[in-house]
Design a protein around this motif. Structure first.
Motif, short mmCIF file in Angstrom:
data_model
loop_
_atom_site.label_atom_id
_atom_site.label_comp_id
_atom_site.label_asym_id
_atom_site.label_seq_id
_atom_site.Cartn_x
_atom_site.Cartn_y
_atom_site.Cartn_z
N SER A 1 6.97 3.80 53.29
CA SER A 1 6.81 4.18 51.89
C SER A 1 7.29 5.60 51.62
N GLY A 2 7.98 6.18 52.60
CA GLY A 2 8.62 7.47 52.37
C GLY A 2 7.85 8.69 52.85
N PHE A 3 6.71 8.49 53.52
CA PHE A 3 5.98 9.64 54.06
C PHE A 3 6.56 10.01 55.43
N GLU A 4 6.48 11.31 55.74
CA GLU A 4 6.81 11.75 57.09
C GLU A 4 5.51 11.72 57.87
N VAL A 5 5.48 11.01 59.00
CA VAL A 5 4.23 10.86 59.74
C VAL A 5 4.34 11.47 61.13
N ILE A 6 3.39 12.32 61.45
CA ILE A 6 3.31 12.89 62.80
C ILE A 6 2.21 12.13 63.51
N ASP A 7 2.60 11.42 64.57
CA ASP A 7 1.64 10.56 65.27
C ASP A 7 1.00 11.36 66.41
N LEU A 8 -0.29 11.63 66.27
CA LEU A 8 -1.00 12.41 67.29
C LEU A 8 -1.49 11.52 68.44
N GLY A 9 -1.33 10.20 68.29
CA GLY A 9 -1.69 9.28 69.36
C GLY A 9 -3.14 8.82 69.32
#
Ligand code: B1M
Length: 212
Positions: free
Chosen positions: A116-124
């Protein structure tokens, strides 16, 4: 004949990963704008997936395969999307709380947010509370998303919110929580900005919170 964009839309909707990859490559060769492929082919398909899920016509397996197909298409598209063309809807750090290793739901939320266009930082998974805090100071995220699947790990969310308050960062960042054992009432009690019961509603909640 159906346009290549409509074909990409249908393949994402039906979770046809290989076809999505193939058709996105063809669309790029045909010089179709990467933003148009993303917005009109893939994001609209994921919105429809969300609608079908909320209507009870799609279930988690359909949502997962569609999200994977979307993710594969996005991986093909990523190098072609220049910064000037695409403006992320916001930057979100997401992770499963300390002591908890369940990540299927968190990954689905991540894919839907990215779709949906968000930048996501996956912390795990099993994320140390300090890692959530440093995502705000070091990576300037607009929102923290915490997931928990076990009743004994969900209390780990409140200390993160308290640490944000103590560090004077609470006003800079929204907090969204989710996971099967959580409730709206729990989210309110721990001081989160919102609770989403599933991935599609996580997207609408993130949009609403970040447009405030
Ligand atoms: Co575990 N597990 N598990 N498990 N596991 C549950 C959660 C459990 C309910 C099963 C049961 O007993 N009926 C139970 C918890 C009971 C409780 O809370 N009291 C449980 C347990 C006890 C455990 C272990 C302790 C078992 C043991 O070792 N004795 C252990 C804990 C390990 C740990 O984390 N420390 C454990 C381990 C595992 C596996 C590793 C085997 C595996 C996880 C694999 C993985 O994730 N990579 C696993 C699985 C698969 C499950 C069940 C069967 C399925 C969870 C799942 O993936 N659901 C689960 C039973 C169940 O839920 N029916 C269970 C599908 C997923 C798409 O849904 O995660 O709910 P969900 O995500 C949804 C929403 O919740 C929401 O959107 C998602 C998509 O719609 N959502 C968010 C989730 N996060 C969000 C964040 C948001 C917004 C929305 O914003 C940030």
């Amino acid at each position: 004949m159906e346009s290549i964009i409509s074909q990409i839309y249908s393949h994402v909707l039906l979770g046809q990963q290989k076809d999505v990859i193939k058709k996105v490559k063809i669309a790029i060769q045909q010089d179709i704008s990467p933003v148009s492929i993303l917005n009109n082919g893939m994001i609209t398909a994921m919105s429809e997936v969300g609608r079908l899920f909320e209507a009870g016509e799609y279930y988690i397996p359909e949502m997962l395969v569609a999200a994977r197909a979307m993710q594969s298409g996005m991986n093909v598209l990523k190098p072609y999307l220049t910064d000037s063309e695409i403006h992320p809807a916001g930057r979100i750090a997401i992770g499963t709380v300390q002591g908890d290793y369940h990540d299927i739901g968190k990954n689905l939320v991540k894919m839907m947010l990215e779709g949906s266009g968000f930048e996501v930082i996956d912390l795990g998974v099993d994320v140390d509370p300090n890692k959530f805090i440093s995502s705000v100071t070091d990576q300037q995220v607009d929102m923290i998303g915490m997931s928990a699947l076990i009743t004994t790990t969900m209390p780990g969310m409140q200390p993160v919110i308290q640490m944000l308050v103590d560090a004077g960062l609470r006003g800079r960042v929204k907090v969204m929580v989710g996971g099967a054992p959580l409730t709206e009432e729990f989210a309110r009690r721990i001081g989160a900005d919102g609770y989403a019961p599933d991935a599609s509603r996580a997207v609408s909640l993130a949009k609403a919170l970040l447009s405030e």
